[in-house]
Design a protein around this motif. Structure first.
Motif, PDB file in Angstrom:
ATOM      1  N   GLY A 109       0.787  -1.231   0.000  1.00  0.00           N
ATOM      2  CA  GLY A 109       0.000   0.000   0.000  1.00  0.00           C
ATOM      3  C   GLY A 109       0.818   1.279   0.000  1.00  0.00           C
ATOM      4  N   VAL A 110       2.139   1.140   0.103  1.00  0.00           N
ATOM      5  CA  VAL A 110       2.995   2.326   0.170  1.00  0.00           C
ATOM      6  C   VAL A 110       3.059   3.069  -1.178  1.00  0.00           C
ATOM      7  N   GLY A 111       2.742   2.328  -2.242  1.00  0.00           N
ATOM      8  CA  GLY A 111       2.744   2.967  -3.564  1.00  0.00           C
ATOM      9  C   GLY A 111       3.824   2.437  -4.495  1.00  0.00           C
ATOM     10  N   LYS A 112       4.293   1.203  -4.244  1.00  0.00           N
ATOM     11  CA  LYS A 112       5.381   0.644  -5.048  1.00  0.00           C
ATOM     12  C   LYS A 112       4.983   0.449  -6.518  1.00  0.00           C
ATOM     13  N   SER A 113       3.800  -0.143  -6.737  1.00  0.00           N
ATOM     14  CA  SER A 113       3.398  -0.424  -8.123  1.00  0.00           C
ATOM     15  C   SER A 113       3.236   0.871  -8.902  1.00  0.00           C
ATOM     16  N   THR A 114       2.625   1.857  -8.256  1.00  0.00           N
ATOM     17  CA  THR A 114       2.421   3.143  -8.925  1.00  0.00           C
ATOM     18  C   THR A 114       3.774   3.784  -9.233  1.00  0.00           C
ATOM     19  N   ARG A 148      -1.346  -4.749 -11.948  1.00  0.00           N
ATOM     20  CA  ARG A 148      -1.666  -3.324 -11.888  1.00  0.00           C
ATOM     21  C   ARG A 148      -0.571  -2.479 -12.527  1.00  0.00           C
ATOM     22  N   LYS A 173       3.971   9.423  -2.135  1.00  0.00           N
ATOM     23  CA  LYS A 173       2.762  10.245  -1.993  1.00  0.00           C
ATOM     24  C   LYS A 173       3.072  11.638  -1.443  1.00  0.00           C
ATOM     25  N   ASP A 177       2.376  14.267  -2.453  1.00  0.00           N
ATOM     26  CA  ASP A 177       1.236  15.195  -2.568  1.00  0.00           C
ATOM     27  C   ASP A 177       0.457  15.281  -1.255  1.00  0.00           C
ATOM     28  N   ALA A 212       4.229   9.712  -7.263  1.00  0.00           N
ATOM     29  CA  ALA A 212       4.094   9.007  -8.540  1.00  0.00           C
ATOM     30  C   ALA A 212       2.805   9.449  -9.221  1.00  0.00           C
ATOM     31  N   ALA A 213       1.791   9.734  -8.404  1.00  0.00           N
ATOM     32  CA  ALA A 213       0.503  10.156  -8.955  1.00  0.00           C
ATOM     33  C   ALA A 213       0.669  11.446  -9.755  1.00  0.00           C
TER      34      ALA A 213
HETATM   35  P1  GDP Z   1       1.792  -1.023  -3.402  1.00  0.00           P
HETATM   36  O1  GDP Z   1       0.903  -1.963  -2.649  1.00  0.00           O
HETATM   37  O2  GDP Z   1       2.974  -0.621  -2.570  1.00  0.00           O
HETATM   38  O3  GDP Z   1       2.188  -1.536  -4.744  1.00  0.00           O
HETATM   39  O4  GDP Z   1       0.966   0.352  -3.610  1.00  0.00           O
HETATM   40  P2  GDP Z   1       0.111   0.869  -4.867  1.00  0.00           P
HETATM   41  O5  GDP Z   1       0.987   1.393  -5.920  1.00  0.00           O
HETATM   42  O6  GDP Z   1      -0.887  -0.166  -5.248  1.00  0.00           O
HETATM   43  O7  GDP Z   1      -0.635   2.098  -4.193  1.00  0.00           O
HETATM   44  C1  GDP Z   1      -1.435   1.973  -3.024  1.00  0.00           C
HETATM   45  C2  GDP Z   1      -2.453   3.106  -2.974  1.00  0.00           C
HETATM   46  O8  GDP Z   1      -1.755   4.363  -2.881  1.00  0.00           O
HETATM   47  C3  GDP Z   1      -3.315   3.188  -4.213  1.00  0.00           C
HETATM   48  O9  GDP Z   1      -4.601   3.527  -3.806  1.00  0.00           O
HETATM   49  C4  GDP Z   1      -2.687   4.304  -5.018  1.00  0.00           C
HETATM   50  O10 GDP Z   1      -3.617   4.977  -5.823  1.00  0.00           O
HETATM   51  C5  GDP Z   1      -2.171   5.219  -3.922  1.00  0.00           C
HETATM   52  N1  GDP Z   1      -1.001   5.995  -4.402  1.00  0.00           N
HETATM   53  C6  GDP Z   1       0.073   5.538  -5.071  1.00  0.00           C
HETATM   54  N2  GDP Z   1       0.925   6.542  -5.376  1.00  0.00           N
HETATM   55  C7  GDP Z   1       0.362   7.665  -4.893  1.00  0.00           C
HETATM   56  C8  GDP Z   1       0.759   9.047  -4.886  1.00  0.00           C
HETATM   57  O11 GDP Z   1       1.800   9.451  -5.417  1.00  0.00           O
HETATM   58  N3  GDP Z   1      -0.073   9.917  -4.242  1.00  0.00           N
HETATM   59  C9  GDP Z   1      -1.235   9.515  -3.648  1.00  0.00           C
HETATM   60  N4  GDP Z   1      -1.964  10.437  -3.037  1.00  0.00           N
HETATM   61  N5  GDP Z   1      -1.647   8.241  -3.647  1.00  0.00           N
HETATM   62  C10 GDP Z   1      -0.873   7.328  -4.264  1.00  0.00           C
END
Ligand code: GDP
Length: 317
Positions: A59-64, A102, A195, A197, A235-236
């Protein structure tokens, strides 16, 4: 599978994604075939890519972030191989695999290759097959990204198979910082607050990390020590991604000075060899094998084949 059906390293490098898929299928289905070991040894010797691990809690945002990094690397005309290590699949056979897809990449782009792999039930380090896949991809692509889920010394630890480790921290979550302060988490090469932002929380997280690592950093400061970089990305919004790639590149440039990279990869190879012998022959086999020293540039795959042959012969005798 027979040796005569096997793919060579030249064919893999020249043959695009289809050839790499064949090579990966070969290491999975016939890992101990003589020609598989030859393929791996050759790929090991022809390492060209920079291997970067991206890790952090779910959930930290790795995939994004990975998707954004891939886009940026492709803009820079660098080719990218990705290994997404799926932690769930050893239990529920691929439950998260859908999740992994994803990762947003262009399937038509010949310069990107994405592969999900199971973490498998291996303690410490990545599964042997993941390391082997990395070695193949490293001979083909400019950058190999390995995504794992973890908060430190987990079973999906990427340190043993990568040149550069990026650890992702979520703004507003104290967990990783607690680990860091307690010295449970080994400090990565780059720490990135995702994140950004989430402005205030992201700034706070970055300040917290900086103060948490200051103590360790001061203790280790020397010419041989890479000073960890602390960055923020969104990343967003696409912010900070280029700086992150530059930081990874500068870590690689630092490794390239003197023989740091050679030594690092050699000691990793040494670990794989020991793990490989332990996995096949147990602790007893490991004792029986005696010292397992790799020569300069020697492939751990060739050495593993050699040690295995000797151990099998001595067990039969
Ligand atoms: P992973 O489990 O580490 O791969 O995380 P994900 O990439 O799936 O992201 C988890 C959640 O964080 C998702 O709901 C994304 O939309 C959100 N997210 C990812 N990157 C960002 C970002 O740069 N800003 C914000 N606000 N949310 C983000």
């Amino acid at each position: 599978m027979k040796d005569s059906d096997a793919i060579t390293c030249d064919e893999m490098i020249a043959g695009g994604k289809a050839a790499l898929s064949r090579a990966l299928a070969q290491i999975e289905s016939a890992p101990d075939l003589v020609s598989t070991l030859a393929l791996l040894s050759e790929a090991y010797a022809r390492a060209k890519g920079h291997v970067v691990g991206v890790t952090g809690p779910p959930g930290v945002g790795k995939s994004t972030l990975l998707s954004a990094m891939i886009r940026m690397l492709r803009q820079k005309e660098r080719t990218v191989g990705v290994i997404a290590v799926d932690p769930s699949s050893k239990v529920t056979r691929g439950a998260l695999l859908g999740d992994r897809i994803r990762l947003q990449t262009d399937p038509e782009d010949p310069g990107i290759y994405v592969r999900s792999m199971a973490a498998r039930d291996r303690l410490g380090g990545l599964a042997e097959i993941t390391v082997a896949a990395m070695v193949l991809m490293r001979a083909v692509y400019d950058v190999v990204l390995i995504e794992t889920v973890g908060v430190g010394q987990s079973e999906t630890d990427v340190r043993g198979a990568t040149d550069t480790v990026i650890f992702c921290v979520q703004p507003g979550s104290g967990d990783s910082l607690q680990f860091l302060k307690a010295g449970i988490v080994e400090i990565p090469d780059i720490m990135v607050v995702t994140k950004s932002d989430m402005e205030q929380q992201a700034r706070q997280a970055r300040a917290d990390i900086k103060s948490a690592i200051r103590v360790t950093e001061a203790a280790e400061a020397s010419a041989f020590h890479w000073p960890v970089k602390v960055l923020s990305v969104s990343a967003a919004r696409g912010e900070g991604v280029e700086a992150l790639i530059e930081a990874a590149d500068s870590h690689m440039a630092w490794l390239g000075q003197g023989n740091r990279l050679t030594q690092k990869r050699r000691s990793q190879a040494q670990e794989w060899l020991v793990d490989g012998v332990r996995e096949r022959f147990g602790r007893e086999g490991l004792k029986h094998a005696g010292p397992l020293e790799l020569g300069p540039g020697e492939s751990p795959f060739g050495a593993l084949a050699e040690v295995s042959r000797k151990l099998q012969a001595s067990y039969k005798a």
